[in-house]
Design a protein around this motif. Structure first.
Motif, PDB file in Angstrom:
ATOM      1  N   LEU A 197      39.624  41.338  20.243  1.00 39.38           N
ATOM      2  CA  LEU A 197      40.644  40.487  20.862  1.00 39.38           C
ATOM      3  C   LEU A 197      40.094  39.978  22.197  1.00 39.38           C
ATOM      4  CD1 LEU A 197      43.859  42.718  20.414  1.00 39.38           C
ATOM      5  CD2 LEU A 197      43.481  40.474  19.361  1.00 39.38           C
ATOM      6  N   VAL A 198      40.360  38.712  22.487  1.00 42.59           N
ATOM      7  CA  VAL A 198      40.086  38.207  23.839  1.00 42.59           C
ATOM      8  C   VAL A 198      41.418  37.712  24.391  1.00 42.59           C
ATOM      9  CG1 VAL A 198      38.894  36.457  25.216  1.00 42.59           C
ATOM     10  CG2 VAL A 198      37.680  37.595  23.333  1.00 42.59           C
ATOM     11  N   LEU A 199      41.843  38.329  25.485  1.00 40.57           N
ATOM     12  CA  LEU A 199      43.166  38.057  26.056  1.00 40.57           C
ATOM     13  C   LEU A 199      43.028  37.483  27.462  1.00 40.57           C
ATOM     14  CD1 LEU A 199      44.836  41.510  25.162  1.00 40.57           C
ATOM     15  CD2 LEU A 199      44.682  39.438  23.735  1.00 40.57           C
ATOM     16  N   ASP A 200      43.940  36.588  27.796  1.00 40.66           N
ATOM     17  CA  ASP A 200      44.009  36.027  29.149  1.00 40.66           C
ATOM     18  C   ASP A 200      45.193  36.726  29.820  1.00 40.66           C
ATOM     19  OD1 ASP A 200      44.996  33.875  31.216  1.00 40.66           O
ATOM     20  OD2 ASP A 200      42.975  33.296  30.619  1.00 40.66           O
ATOM     21  N   VAL A 201      44.959  37.446  30.897  1.00 44.98           N
ATOM     22  CA  VAL A 201      45.988  38.295  31.510  1.00 44.98           C
ATOM     23  C   VAL A 201      46.134  37.962  32.991  1.00 44.98           C
ATOM     24  CG1 VAL A 201      46.504  40.694  32.208  1.00 44.98           C
ATOM     25  CG2 VAL A 201      45.645  40.208  29.892  1.00 44.98           C
ATOM     26  N   LEU A 202      47.387  37.943  33.421  1.00 44.29           N
ATOM     27  CA  LEU A 202      47.685  37.736  34.844  1.00 44.29           C
ATOM     28  C   LEU A 202      48.135  39.078  35.414  1.00 44.29           C
ATOM     29  CD1 LEU A 202      47.605  35.118  36.501  1.00 44.29           C
ATOM     30  CD2 LEU A 202      50.092  34.968  36.260  1.00 44.29           C
ATOM     31  N   LYS A 203      47.423  39.556  36.455  1.00 45.17           N
ATOM     32  CA  LYS A 203      47.700  40.922  36.941  1.00 45.17           C
ATOM     33  C   LYS A 203      47.912  40.881  38.452  1.00 45.17           C
ATOM     34  CE  LYS A 203      43.846  43.938  38.143  1.00 45.17           C
ATOM     35  NZ  LYS A 203      44.329  43.949  39.514  1.00 45.17           N
ATOM     36  N   PRO A 204      48.844  41.720  38.953  1.00 42.84           N
ATOM     37  CA  PRO A 204      48.963  41.867  40.414  1.00 42.84           C
ATOM     38  C   PRO A 204      47.723  42.572  40.957  1.00 42.84           C
ATOM     39  CG  PRO A 204      50.305  43.507  39.278  1.00 42.84           C
ATOM     40  CD  PRO A 204      49.763  42.597  38.228  1.00 42.84           C
ATOM     41  N   HIS A 205      47.533  42.555  42.263  1.00 42.02           N
ATOM     42  CA  HIS A 205      46.322  43.171  42.818  1.00 42.02           C
ATOM     43  C   HIS A 205      46.235  44.676  42.538  1.00 42.02           C
ATOM     44  CE1 HIS A 205      44.607  39.653  44.522  1.00 42.02           C
ATOM     45  NE2 HIS A 205      45.694  39.342  45.215  1.00 42.02           N
ATOM     46  N   GLN A 206      47.382  45.321  42.493  1.00 43.14           N
ATOM     47  CA  GLN A 206      47.366  46.755  42.140  1.00 43.14           C
ATOM     48  C   GLN A 206      48.017  46.960  40.774  1.00 43.14           C
ATOM     49  OE1 GLN A 206      45.600  48.829  43.702  1.00 43.14           O
ATOM     50  NE2 GLN A 206      45.084  47.212  45.222  1.00 43.14           N
ATOM     51  N   PRO A 207      47.497  47.844  39.918  1.00 45.98           N
ATOM     52  CA  PRO A 207      46.258  48.620  40.147  1.00 45.98           C
ATOM     53  C   PRO A 207      45.033  47.707  40.153  1.00 45.98           C
ATOM     54  CG  PRO A 207      47.001  48.857  37.866  1.00 45.98           C
ATOM     55  CD  PRO A 207      48.076  48.089  38.581  1.00 45.98           C
ATOM     56  N   GLY A 208      43.914  48.235  40.646  1.00 42.99           N
ATOM     57  CA  GLY A 208      42.682  47.454  40.723  1.00 42.99           C
ATOM     58  C   GLY A 208      42.099  47.187  39.338  1.00 42.99           C
ATOM     59  N   ALA A 209      41.070  46.359  39.310  1.00 44.19           N
ATOM     60  CA  ALA A 209      40.467  45.941  38.029  1.00 44.19           C
ATOM     61  C   ALA A 209      39.942  47.147  37.254  1.00 44.19           C
ATOM     62  CB  ALA A 209      39.335  44.962  38.307  1.00 44.19           C
ATOM     63  N   LEU A 210      39.338  48.118  37.966  1.00 40.73           N
ATOM     64  CA  LEU A 210      38.748  49.257  37.250  1.00 40.73           C
ATOM     65  C   LEU A 210      39.824  50.120  36.593  1.00 40.73           C
ATOM     66  CD1 LEU A 210      35.669  51.206  37.929  1.00 40.73           C
ATOM     67  CD2 LEU A 210      37.754  52.562  37.679  1.00 40.73           C
ATOM     68  N   GLU A 211      40.856  50.441  37.343  1.00 41.64           N
ATOM     69  CA  GLU A 211      41.921  51.259  36.782  1.00 41.64           C
ATOM     70  C   GLU A 211      42.605  50.529  35.622  1.00 41.64           C
ATOM     71  OE1 GLU A 211      42.273  54.216  37.023  1.00 41.64           O
ATOM     72  OE2 GLU A 211      44.142  54.373  35.854  1.00 41.64           O
ATOM     73  N   PHE A 212      42.776  49.207  35.803  1.00 39.74           N
ATOM     74  CA  PHE A 212      43.428  48.392  34.762  1.00 39.74           C
ATOM     75  C   PHE A 212      42.598  48.471  33.478  1.00 39.74           C
ATOM     76  CE2 PHE A 212      46.685  45.251  33.971  1.00 39.74           C
ATOM     77  CZ  PHE A 212      46.204  44.506  32.901  1.00 39.74           C
ATOM     78  N   CYS A 213      41.300  48.305  33.633  1.00 42.58           N
ATOM     79  CA  CYS A 213      40.395  48.334  32.466  1.00 42.58           C
ATOM     80  C   CYS A 213      40.412  49.716  31.822  1.00 42.58           C
ATOM     81  CB  CYS A 213      38.983  47.981  32.946  1.00 42.58           C
ATOM     82  SG  CYS A 213      37.791  47.850  31.632  1.00 42.58           S
ATOM     83  N   ARG A 214      40.405  50.737  32.679  1.00 45.97           N
ATOM     84  CA  ARG A 214      40.403  52.116  32.168  1.00 45.97           C
ATOM     85  C   ARG A 214      41.655  52.368  31.321  1.00 45.97           C
ATOM     86  NH1 ARG A 214      37.851  56.634  34.805  1.00 45.97           N
ATOM     87  NH2 ARG A 214      37.846  55.570  36.833  1.00 45.97           N
ATOM     88  N   GLN A 215      42.808  51.891  31.811  1.00 45.66           N
ATOM     89  CA  GLN A 215      44.067  52.127  31.089  1.00 45.66           C
ATOM     90  C   GLN A 215      44.080  51.415  29.732  1.00 45.66           C
ATOM     91  OE1 GLN A 215      46.526  54.141  31.833  1.00 45.66           O
ATOM     92  NE2 GLN A 215      45.548  54.830  33.764  1.00 45.66           N
TER      93      GLN A 215
END
Lengths: 89, 89, 89, 89, 89, 89, 89
Positions: free
Chosen positions: C7-25
């Motif tokens: 899957l390739v998704l386009d996502v809009l995220k607030p600054h928190q959590p950070g990119a690493l934590e977001f990816c980890r989750q």
């Protein structure tokens, strides 16, 4: 006997069903199908998709039926790859 | 003996038969043929196709006949690949 | 049974959590998931991400839930790859 | 002894013989030759071709003779690859 | 357990320490780290670097600490790759 | 001992000898040499060539001599690749 | 222990020594070094080079010394690659 190995189709689809379900249904229409769906454009009511389908021997008719059943339309066939295996193969 | 391994042809085809059937017929014209058909342009009455045909030893005459039988015309030969296998090969 | 492989998704995220934590989750939401997160754009309050997720059989619903739980939103599905393994596979 | 492994030639050819026959004749001019002919330009009377020829040890003179015999002319040599195999090779 | 496999960071660094020492320190911050540092821009007082870090399971916190200890700042996280190995892996 | 593995030279050559003979002579100047000659430009009296030479340990002096002997001139050295094999290699 | 595996350096060098000798000296400065020197620009008095150096564990200090000894100057370090081998490696 000639086998159709790869198709690239340009498809216009309503927003529902979503891209994932749409892709799943195309893949389900034939054993061994591998489908890659790219969303090229999104308008108010429709999405323009590029569908690349690979398999042992693709059946365009059943793919077209599945597309129609989901309320979408096959806009154009952009690429076809067919093999006529030699007896030795 | 020289063998023709690959041809890239520019073909002008009426809308019928469709791209898939057209590709299938070209592949059927020779054992072991692998055909990749790309639709470059679509006009009101015709489609401009790029046909890449690979095989052990391609016969252009029979390919041209099949093209003509389907009401299409060979616009140009863009690429030819031929091998003259050494006796050892 | 059809399996969703990529899957390739386009996502809009607030600054928190950070990119690493977001990816980890996102990776944690499914066994065998491999996730590549690219930060395409950064605005005052949000980041636009491209998420490429690969795996044996991806569950979009649980991915969407994890995205929402982290206060982000799935803007669009850009690519879906699904395979319908032949019985022999 | 130095061996010529690859040549890329720019050739101007009349419409007859056709591209396929032209390519076949070049390949026939040497055992083990592999020839890829691309048609770069087509004018009213001539075609401009790019000929890539690969082989164990190419003989330019016989290739030039075959080109001339078919009424064409070698416009330029664009690339030459030559190897001087070490005794151990 | 999810493992962070690759990070691409945008870092702003003073001229000292130099690029090589900076890169060495980042690599030293974790066993098995492979670090590729590209200098994108050089100004009077600072250098803008792209750091690509690969490893078995990267610890961003310790990387950030090493960056800060050398008087530099993490400008942004551009890419994160995380894997959630299936039990069988 | 350091070995020169690859050279890319910019050479200005008169029309005679031709590109093939020129390339053959460069290859002949050293055992195991592999030479790829590209004709970049052709003027009334000269041709501008790019010569890529690969080998076990290239001797620039003898290459320069062969170039001069054929009435050409080494315009510039564009690339040099040298290896200092570790004792274990 | 961290090892420096690859460096890309921007170097300004006088016309003498020539590119080949310059490259040879850099390679000679360390066992197992593989050096690729590209001449990016040539002015009346100087040449601007891109030096890519690969090896088991590069010593920048000795490379810098060799560069200075040949009357050239290290303009900038453009890329550094360092590995911190895991004990198992």
């Amino acid at each position: 006997m000639v086998k159709v190995k790869r198709l690239v189709l340009d498809v216009l689809k309503p927003h529902q069903p979503g891209a994932l379900e749409f892709c799943r249904q195309i893949a389900a229409s034939g054993e061994g199908y591998r489908v890659c769906l790219k969303v090229d454009e999104v308008d108010e009511n429709t999405q323009t998709l590029q569908l690349e389908i690979c398999g042992e021997d693709l059946a365009l008719e059943s793919i077209e039926r599945v597309i129609a059943d989901m309320g979408a339309s096959l806009h154009s066939i952009d690429l076809v790859e067919a093999h006529n295996p030699a007896d030795a193969d």
